[in-house]
Design a protein around this motif. Structure first.
Motif, PDB file in Angstrom:
ATOM      1  N   PRO A  72      -7.297  53.813  13.844  1.00  0.00           N
ATOM      2  CA  PRO A  72      -6.440  53.128  12.999  1.00  0.00           C
ATOM      3  C   PRO A  72      -6.914  51.783  12.420  1.00  0.00           C
ATOM      4  O   PRO A  72      -6.648  51.253  11.381  1.00  0.00           O
ATOM      5  CB  PRO A  72      -5.252  53.136  14.131  1.00  0.00           C
TER       6      PRO A  72
ATOM      7  N   ARG B  96       0.014  53.860   3.862  1.00  0.00           N
ATOM      8  CA  ARG B  96       0.898  52.701   4.264  1.00  0.00           C
ATOM      9  C   ARG B  96       0.278  52.580   5.597  1.00  0.00           C
ATOM     10  O   ARG B  96      -0.229  53.313   6.360  1.00  0.00           O
ATOM     11  CB  ARG B  96       2.376  52.983   4.488  1.00  0.00           C
ATOM     12  N   PRO B  97       0.173  51.072   6.220  1.00  0.00           N
ATOM     13  CA  PRO B  97      -0.599  50.763   7.270  1.00  0.00           C
ATOM     14  C   PRO B  97       0.322  51.480   8.636  1.00  0.00           C
ATOM     15  O   PRO B  97      -0.250  51.973   9.403  1.00  0.00           O
ATOM     16  CB  PRO B  97       0.066  49.263   7.354  1.00  0.00           C
ATOM     17  N   SER B  98       1.687  51.924   8.210  1.00  0.00           N
ATOM     18  CA  SER B  98       2.267  52.683   9.281  1.00  0.00           C
ATOM     19  C   SER B  98       1.669  54.079   9.818  1.00  0.00           C
ATOM     20  O   SER B  98       2.061  54.682  10.382  1.00  0.00           O
ATOM     21  CB  SER B  98       3.885  52.603   8.989  1.00  0.00           C
ATOM     22  N   ASP B  99       1.068  54.566   8.444  1.00  0.00           N
ATOM     23  CA  ASP B  99       0.268  55.822   8.703  1.00  0.00           C
ATOM     24  C   ASP B  99      -0.905  55.877   9.579  1.00  0.00           C
ATOM     25  O   ASP B  99      -1.646  56.737   9.626  1.00  0.00           O
ATOM     26  CB  ASP B  99      -0.078  56.201   7.337  1.00  0.00           C
ATOM     27  N   ALA B 100      -1.409  54.708   9.899  1.00  0.00           N
ATOM     28  CA  ALA B 100      -2.744  54.543  10.606  1.00  0.00           C
ATOM     29  C   ALA B 100      -3.019  55.414  11.644  1.00  0.00           C
ATOM     30  O   ALA B 100      -4.044  56.326  11.814  1.00  0.00           O
ATOM     31  CB  ALA B 100      -2.950  53.111  10.904  1.00  0.00           C
ATOM     32  N   GLU B 101      -2.150  55.696  12.628  1.00  0.00           N
ATOM     33  CA  GLU B 101      -2.376  56.532  13.831  1.00  0.00           C
ATOM     34  C   GLU B 101      -2.411  58.085  13.314  1.00  0.00           C
ATOM     35  O   GLU B 101      -3.197  58.892  13.581  1.00  0.00           O
ATOM     36  CB  GLU B 101      -1.099  56.521  14.667  1.00  0.00           C
TER      37      GLU B 101
ATOM     38  N   VAL C  99      -7.120  50.637   8.236  1.00  0.00           N
ATOM     39  CA  VAL C  99      -6.372  49.476   7.780  1.00  0.00           C
ATOM     40  C   VAL C  99      -7.480  48.223   7.271  1.00  0.00           C
ATOM     41  O   VAL C  99      -7.216  47.793   5.989  1.00  0.00           O
ATOM     42  CB  VAL C  99      -5.418  48.917   8.887  1.00  0.00           C
TER      43      VAL C  99
ATOM     44  N   TRP D  69      -2.984  59.124  10.194  1.00  0.00           N
ATOM     45  CA  TRP D  69      -4.288  59.299   9.425  1.00  0.00           C
ATOM     46  C   TRP D  69      -5.337  59.502  10.273  1.00  0.00           C
ATOM     47  O   TRP D  69      -6.331  60.497  10.147  1.00  0.00           O
ATOM     48  CB  TRP D  69      -4.274  58.175   8.480  1.00  0.00           C
TER      49      TRP D  69
END
Length: 306
Positions: free
Chosen positions: A31, A9-14, A35, A16
């Motif tokens: 990040p 999910r985009p909120s996982d970017a950091e 995305v 990840w």
């Protein structure tokens, strides 16, 4: 402790990005990049990002998709990474099973996966029916503390320009990239023929550094280039360095890469990475001339789906 696999999910970017940097520090990760890759993936790529969580913490990631730029249909790819010290928890198996099911549904008949060259990872792949194929060396260059070859005097008719000079019309760089990519050794052949997709996936990619990309022109025509990707902080990665067929054998790729590395160091980047097929002796020798040292090796594995 329970391990689950789910979609990114985009909120996982950091998180990840932090996991990826810890797993494969020789690759550029940001990040914005992850995305962008998911949001702008070509529909024929069937691109999917997966992650494995243990009690809410990301301990492994995976990228899966179809090599849609290949003239051979049905070739899937899967790239897993597990955090050091977090193996043997079942995350890799869950990621692999989920990716294989997704790729089979997308029409894949053959799956390719890069595996880090260590006994544990190689045995993991072997037990699951993957056979070793070609391998690649990742190499590191200390830009902050090392030395670079001096800049060379340009031959008559040769010009060096940053990629950003082509911002108004990057088509010549697309054409050059397409020719060099077609000649690159690999298990999966690629044909770049979609200019609009290239603009999105390469030219406007958040990690692609137009300013640090170096282009060699001979009598005004693009002859060679060294593409740069960066994390905007300290890490610089050579995306592709190559020479068009009619200009090979003149040292132009080395000229482009040296120019890009000098400018990357001047811009404050401290660590440079590159990769080459282990059988590509000429490019390995060129990178040794720059001062690169092998920091990791990955082995491509392949499995034919039943």
């Amino acid at each position: 402790m329970t391990v689950i696999v789910r979609d990114f999910r985009p909120s996982d970017a950091e998180a990840w990005t932090e996991a990826r940097r810890a797993s494969v520090p020789w690759m550029v990760a940001t990040p914005e990049q992850v995305v962008h890759d998911l949001a702008h993936a070509h529909p024929d790529r069937h691109y999917r990002l997966l992650l494995a969580e243990e009690d809410g913490e990301i301990i492994a990631t995976a990228q899966a998709g179809i090599a849609h730029e290949s003239p051979e249909p049905g070739q899937g790819f899967f790239t897993p990474q597990t955090l050091p010290g977090r193996t043997n928890r079942g995350a890799g198996s869950l990621l692999l099973r989920t990716a294989e099911e997704h790729l089979a549904e997308a029409g894949a008949t053959v799956l390719y996966a890069w595996v880090i060259d260590n006994p544990e990872s190689l045995e993991f792949a072997r037990r699951r029916g993957y056979l070793p194929s070609r391998s690649a060396h990742f190499q590191h260059l200390d830009l902050a503390g090392g030395t670079l070859p001096p800049r060379q005097q340009l031959p008559a008719g040769v010009e060096l320009r940053p990629g950003s000079d082509f911002a108004d019309d990057p088509r010549p760089l697309f054409d050059a990239d397409a020719e060099v990519t077609a000649d690159e050794p690999g298990d999966i052949t690629s044909e770049l023929d979609d200019y609009e997709d290239w603009l999105t996936s390469t030219w406007r990619h958040p990690a692609f550094d137009q300013g640090l990309t170096s282009v060699v022109l001979v009598d005004g025509k693009v002859a060679a280039f060294s593409a740069a990707t960066t994390d905007g902080l300290r890490t610089y990665l050579s995306g592709m360095t190559g020479t068009l067929r009619e200009f090979r054998g003149r040292g132009l790729a080395k000229l482009a890469k040296n120019d890009s590395l000098h400018r990357a160091r001047a811009a404050g980047y401290t660590d440079a990475y590159t990769s080459n097929d282990t059988g590509n002796g000429p490019m390995l020798a060129v990178n040794q001339w720059f001062g690169y040292q092998v920091c990791a090796t990955e082995v491509r594995h392949v499995r034919t789906l039943p």
